[in-house]
Design a protein around this motif. Structure first.
Motif, PDB file in Angstrom:
ATOM      1  N   VAL A  31       0.816  -1.209   0.000  1.00 37.52           N
ATOM      2  CA  VAL A  31       0.000   0.000   0.000  1.00 37.52           C
ATOM      3  C   VAL A  31       0.851   1.260   0.000  1.00 37.52           C
ATOM      4  N   LEU A  32       1.833   1.346   0.900  1.00 36.74           N
ATOM      5  CA  LEU A  32       2.605   2.573   1.062  1.00 36.74           C
ATOM      6  C   LEU A  32       3.882   2.601   0.220  1.00 36.74           C
ATOM      7  N   LYS A  33       4.233   1.450  -0.398  1.00 39.93           N
ATOM      8  CA  LYS A  33       5.464   1.347  -1.181  1.00 39.93           C
ATOM      9  C   LYS A  33       6.698   1.644  -0.335  1.00 39.93           C
ATOM     10  N   ILE A  34       6.658   1.207   0.924  1.00 38.19           N
ATOM     11  CA  ILE A  34       7.775   1.424   1.840  1.00 38.19           C
ATOM     12  C   ILE A  34       8.349   0.075   2.246  1.00 38.19           C
ATOM     13  N   LEU A  35       9.643  -0.089   2.049  1.00 38.79           N
ATOM     14  CA  LEU A  35      10.339  -1.276   2.534  1.00 38.79           C
ATOM     15  C   LEU A  35      10.804  -0.965   3.955  1.00 38.79           C
ATOM     16  N   ASN A  36      10.015  -1.366   4.927  1.00 37.82           N
ATOM     17  CA  ASN A  36      10.146  -0.880   6.291  1.00 37.82           C
ATOM     18  C   ASN A  36      11.205  -1.657   7.079  1.00 37.82           C
ATOM     19  N   ILE A  37      12.378  -1.080   7.224  1.00 33.01           N
ATOM     20  CA  ILE A  37      13.455  -1.715   7.981  1.00 33.01           C
ATOM     21  C   ILE A  37      13.103  -1.786   9.463  1.00 33.01           C
ATOM     22  N   ALA A  38      12.280  -0.847   9.939  1.00 31.95           N
ATOM     23  CA  ALA A  38      11.936  -0.779  11.364  1.00 31.95           C
ATOM     24  C   ALA A  38      10.878  -1.807  11.762  1.00 31.95           C
ATOM     25  N   HIS A  39      10.433  -2.639  10.846  1.00 32.17           N
ATOM     26  CA  HIS A  39       9.368  -3.593  11.148  1.00 32.17           C
ATOM     27  C   HIS A  39       9.772  -4.546  12.272  1.00 32.17           C
ATOM     28  N   GLY A  40      11.031  -4.946  12.298  1.00 31.88           N
ATOM     29  CA  GLY A  40      11.495  -5.818  13.374  1.00 31.88           C
ATOM     30  C   GLY A  40      11.437  -5.149  14.735  1.00 31.88           C
ATOM     31  N   SER A  41      11.586  -3.829  14.771  1.00 28.18           N
ATOM     32  CA  SER A  41      11.495  -3.100  16.037  1.00 28.18           C
ATOM     33  C   SER A  41      10.073  -3.117  16.579  1.00 28.18           C
ATOM     34  N   PHE A  42       9.080  -3.090  15.691  1.00 26.51           N
ATOM     35  CA  PHE A  42       7.690  -3.178  16.138  1.00 26.51           C
ATOM     36  C   PHE A  42       7.408  -4.565  16.711  1.00 26.51           C
ATOM     37  N   TYR A  43       8.023  -5.582  16.127  1.00 24.43           N
ATOM     38  CA  TYR A  43       7.952  -6.931  16.689  1.00 24.43           C
ATOM     39  C   TYR A  43       8.524  -6.942  18.105  1.00 24.43           C
ATOM     40  N   ALA A  44       9.689  -6.323  18.280  1.00 18.33           N
ATOM     41  CA  ALA A  44      10.331  -6.292  19.594  1.00 18.33           C
ATOM     42  C   ALA A  44       9.478  -5.527  20.605  1.00 18.33           C
ATOM     43  N   LEU A  45       8.884  -4.415  20.177  1.00 18.97           N
ATOM     44  CA  LEU A  45       8.013  -3.656  21.075  1.00 18.97           C
ATOM     45  C   LEU A  45       6.822  -4.501  21.525  1.00 18.97           C
ATOM     46  N   GLY A  46       6.253  -5.290  20.594  1.00 16.10           N
ATOM     47  CA  GLY A  46       5.158  -6.177  20.966  1.00 16.10           C
ATOM     48  C   GLY A  46       5.581  -7.227  21.972  1.00 16.10           C
ATOM     49  N   ALA A  47       6.792  -7.761  21.799  1.00  9.33           N
ATOM     50  CA  ALA A  47       7.295  -8.768  22.733  1.00  9.33           C
ATOM     51  C   ALA A  47       7.527  -8.165  24.119  1.00  9.33           C
ATOM     52  N   TYR A  48       8.144  -6.999  24.168  1.00  7.56           N
ATOM     53  CA  TYR A  48       8.396  -6.343  25.460  1.00  7.56           C
ATOM     54  C   TYR A  48       7.080  -5.952  26.140  1.00  7.56           C
ATOM     55  N   ALA A  49       6.141  -5.401  25.359  1.00  8.58           N
ATOM     56  CA  ALA A  49       4.852  -5.014  25.933  1.00  8.58           C
ATOM     57  C   ALA A  49       4.115  -6.234  26.485  1.00  8.58           C
ATOM     58  N   ALA A  50       4.176  -7.354  25.763  1.00  9.41           N
ATOM     59  CA  ALA A  50       3.526  -8.578  26.233  1.00  9.41           C
ATOM     60  C   ALA A  50       4.156  -9.051  27.539  1.00  9.41           C
ATOM     61  N   ALA A  51       5.483  -8.989  27.615  1.00  8.03           N
ATOM     62  CA  ALA A  51       6.161  -9.409  28.844  1.00  8.03           C
ATOM     63  C   ALA A  51       5.717  -8.555  30.029  1.00  8.03           C
ATOM     64  N   SER A  52       5.570  -7.256  29.799  1.00  7.76           N
ATOM     65  CA  SER A  52       5.139  -6.359  30.871  1.00  7.76           C
ATOM     66  C   SER A  52       3.685  -6.608  31.249  1.00  7.76           C
ATOM     67  N   PHE A  53       2.812  -6.710  30.242  1.00  2.97           N
ATOM     68  CA  PHE A  53       1.383  -6.878  30.510  1.00  2.97           C
ATOM     69  C   PHE A  53       1.102  -8.202  31.209  1.00  2.97           C
ATOM     70  N   VAL A  54       1.762  -9.281  30.765  1.00  2.00           N
ATOM     71  CA  VAL A  54       1.551 -10.589  31.394  1.00  2.00           C
ATOM     72  C   VAL A  54       2.024 -10.549  32.840  1.00  2.00           C
ATOM     73  N   GLY A  55       3.125  -9.858  33.099  1.00  2.00           N
ATOM     74  CA  GLY A  55       3.613  -9.724  34.471  1.00  2.00           C
ATOM     75  C   GLY A  55       2.613  -9.012  35.363  1.00  2.00           C
ATOM     76  N   TRP A  56       1.890  -8.040  34.812  1.00  4.13           N
ATOM     77  CA  TRP A  56       0.905  -7.300  35.603  1.00  4.13           C
ATOM     78  C   TRP A  56      -0.340  -8.121  35.891  1.00  4.13           C
ATOM     79  N   VAL A  57      -0.805  -8.903  34.908  1.00  2.00           N
ATOM     80  CA  VAL A  57      -2.062  -9.640  35.103  1.00  2.00           C
ATOM     81  C   VAL A  57      -1.841 -11.002  35.749  1.00  2.00           C
ATOM     82  N   SER A  58      -0.596 -11.476  35.794  1.00  2.00           N
ATOM     83  CA  SER A  58      -0.341 -12.810  36.358  1.00  2.00           C
ATOM     84  C   SER A  58      -0.625 -12.867  37.854  1.00  2.00           C
ATOM     85  N   VAL A  59      -0.689 -11.717  38.498  1.00  2.00           N
ATOM     86  CA  VAL A  59      -0.961 -11.701  39.936  1.00  2.00           C
ATOM     87  C   VAL A  59      -2.451 -11.871  40.225  1.00  2.00           C
ATOM     88  N   LEU A  60      -3.296 -11.753  39.193  1.00  2.92           N
ATOM     89  CA  LEU A  60      -4.731 -11.909  39.396  1.00  2.92           C
ATOM     90  C   LEU A  60      -5.076 -13.377  39.622  1.00  2.92           C
TER      91      LEU A  60
END
Length: 302
Positions: A31-60
């Motif tokens: 769609v945007l005609k962009i070869l996005n080199i930063a795409h792997g960084s968005f993957y990493a952000l998702g992994a870090y966010a998941a680690a944080s969120f799971v840590g917060w809800v695991s106490v429930l």
């Protein structure tokens, strides 16, 4: 026989999360005609966010069935939070100023984004690895023949199929998807028809980031989340979309399967060839199909 089944299951597991990430990469390019080199960084952000969120809800303290559902919802919410926060900042705040410019310049801009996001993750989460194994253990084990496999792997394969079908249906069976296809084929025609191309760009980029973050969030329970995780992901994702053809959903699916099975075969049969098995496959495909398996040179399509 058991070895063949193991190779197949390992290959499908690896291909499943890789397809989700590569789908976002090929969608943004289509769609945007962009070869996005930063795409792997968005993957990493998702992994870090998941680690944080799971840590917060695991106490429930909730019942076991609800715990599984809560963990799955938490992983999706983590990916959604990344997309909602990062997409407006990157697309509206940076990329929109470079549309229509030289494609090499866009590659350099996304590479700069990649370097910045690498340091941002270190500033927020530090340099120590994160381990979030709770969701991985909740699906139990599945016995096939004499081998025992983790149930989470099969869930991940089902998730990849579900996401692939959802994206295909959204593009081909909804009004908004038809508008996206019009923009893909011709931005000028889309604008003349009254389509808000800028809004389509924003929506597509958000979906692309969300898919990358989903891939990261759902692989976080399987890996050690640490600095540098984005580098290997973007390299392998590029191999997938190059094999399948840039801008092709079918190509992303087939490319992920080829890469996943090639890697699994190398791991179990020729371990010394694991590091370069993917690139051998990519080189062979490019010799016979330089444009990828599913892309036509005349037109970019999804």
């Amino acid at each position: 026989m058991n070895n063949a089944i193991t190779i197949l299951i390992d290959g499908l597991t690896y291909a499943s999360w890789l397809f989700i990430v590569s789908l976002g990469l090929t969608l943004v390019f289509g769609v945007l005609k962009i070869l996005n080199i930063a795409h792997g960084s968005f993957y990493a952000l998702g992994a870090y966010a998941a680690a944080s969120f799971v840590g917060w809800v695991s106490v429930l303290k909730v019942s076991p069935p609800l715990t599984v559902l809560l963990m799955l919802v938490t992983l999706f919410v983590a990916a959604l939070a990344v997309a909602a926060l990062v997409a407006p900042l990157t697309e509206r705040g940076l990329l929109r100023f470079f549309y229509g410019r030289d494609e090499v310049l866009l590659v350099l801009v996304t590479y700069a984004m990649f370097l910045i996001l690498e340091d941002v993750t270190k500033l927020i989460w530090g340099a120590n690895p994160y381990y979030v194994s709770e969701p991985y253990a909740m699906f139990g084990n599945i016995e096939i023949g004499t081998q025992i496999y983790v149930g989470y792997d099969f869930m991940l394969v089902g998730l990849a199929v579900l996401i692939g079908l959802a994206v295909w249906w959204g593009l081909n069976r909804t009004r908004l998807g038809k508008l996206v296809l019009v923009v893909i084929h011709s931005e000028e025609v889309a604008s003349s028809m009254g389509i808000n191309v800028s809004r389509i760009y924003m929506l597509t980029f958000t979906v692309g980031i969300f898919l990358a973050a989903v891939g990261g969030a759902f692989t976080a329970p399987m890996i050690s989340v640490q600095p540098g995780v984005s580098v290997g992901v973007i390299i392998v994702s590029f191999a997938v979309v190059i094999i399948g053809g840039l801008g092709s959903i079918e190509g992303a699916a087939i490319g992920a399967l080829i890469v996943g099975l090639a890697r699994a075969f190398a791991v179990h049969v020729v371990p010394s060839a694991e590091l370069f098995s993917i690139y051998i496959v990519m080189a062979v495909v490019l010799v016979f199909r330089p444009e990828g398996l599913f892309q036509r040179i005349q037109a970019r399509k999804i």
